[in-house]
Design an enzyme around this catalytic site. Structure first.
Site, PDB file in Angstrom:
ATOM      1  N   ALA A 142       0.818  -1.218   0.000  1.00  0.00           N
ATOM      2  CA  ALA A 142       0.000   0.000   0.000  1.00  0.00           C
ATOM      3  C   ALA A 142       0.851   1.267   0.000  1.00  0.00           C
ATOM      4  O   ALA A 142       0.326   2.363  -0.126  1.00  0.00           O
ATOM      5  CB  ALA A 142      -0.939   0.006   1.208  1.00  0.00           C
ATOM      6  N   CYS A 143       2.158   1.134   0.118  1.00  0.00           N
ATOM      7  CA  CYS A 143       3.074   2.273   0.222  1.00  0.00           C
ATOM      8  C   CYS A 143       3.765   2.513  -1.120  1.00  0.00           C
ATOM      9  O   CYS A 143       4.434   1.623  -1.654  1.00  0.00           O
ATOM     10  CB  CYS A 143       4.112   1.987   1.299  1.00  0.00           C
ATOM     11  SG  CYS A 143       5.466   3.173   1.389  1.00  0.00           S
TER      12      CYS A 143
END
Length: 142
Positions: free
Chosen positions: A11-12
């Site tokens: 998600a980063c």
């Protein structure tokens, strides 16, 4: 088996960019999604020891329970910080990359270039379009 490991959060954006740079060097790393498979206390201490940073420098504040847990208190011991990380692995700043050339917290993502054993195989741009490596595999100047 790869000699490169990344503690990754898909998600980063920074983590995704670093994974892309590793793959752009021709390597397929061992990807550890640390939120699903948190590293042990010993692995965390080994990582910070190999990076030469204090445990506190591995903590992520943004988007984590850092403030609510009072982790900014300088009186907290490493054991207390490790307890917090064990309970909330999101506190680990990412991505952390392990290669034969060293271990780094790769923020900004270009930091990974310093520890990759093989050169980049071509152009690479971050997800936001910012160039990192040119077509010849050299770092872009910006």
């Amino acid at each position: 088996m790869s000699d490169i490991t990344i503690w990754h959060n898909p998600a980063c954006g920074t983590s995704r960019n670093v994974l892309g740079l590793i793959r752009n060097s021709g390597a397929e790393p061992r990807v550890v999604e640390y939120l699903k498979t948190p590293p042990s206390r010993a692995d965390i201490l080994d990582a910070v020891g190999r990076m030469g940073i204090p445990l506190r420098a591995l903590l992520r504040e943004k988007g984590t329970p850092f403030a609510e847990l009072g982790l900014g208190d300088p009186a907290l011991t490493d054991d207390q910080l490790l307890d917090a990380i064990a309970a909330h692995p999101i506190l680990i700043n990412r991505p952390v990359v392990f290669t034969p050339l060293g271990v780094r917290l790769c923020r900004p993502s270009e930091t990974v270039l310093d520890i990759l054993p093989e050169p980049q195989r071509g152009a690479f741009a971050k997800e936001d379009g910012a160039p990192v490596v040119d077509a010849a595999g050299r770092r872009s100047s910006g």
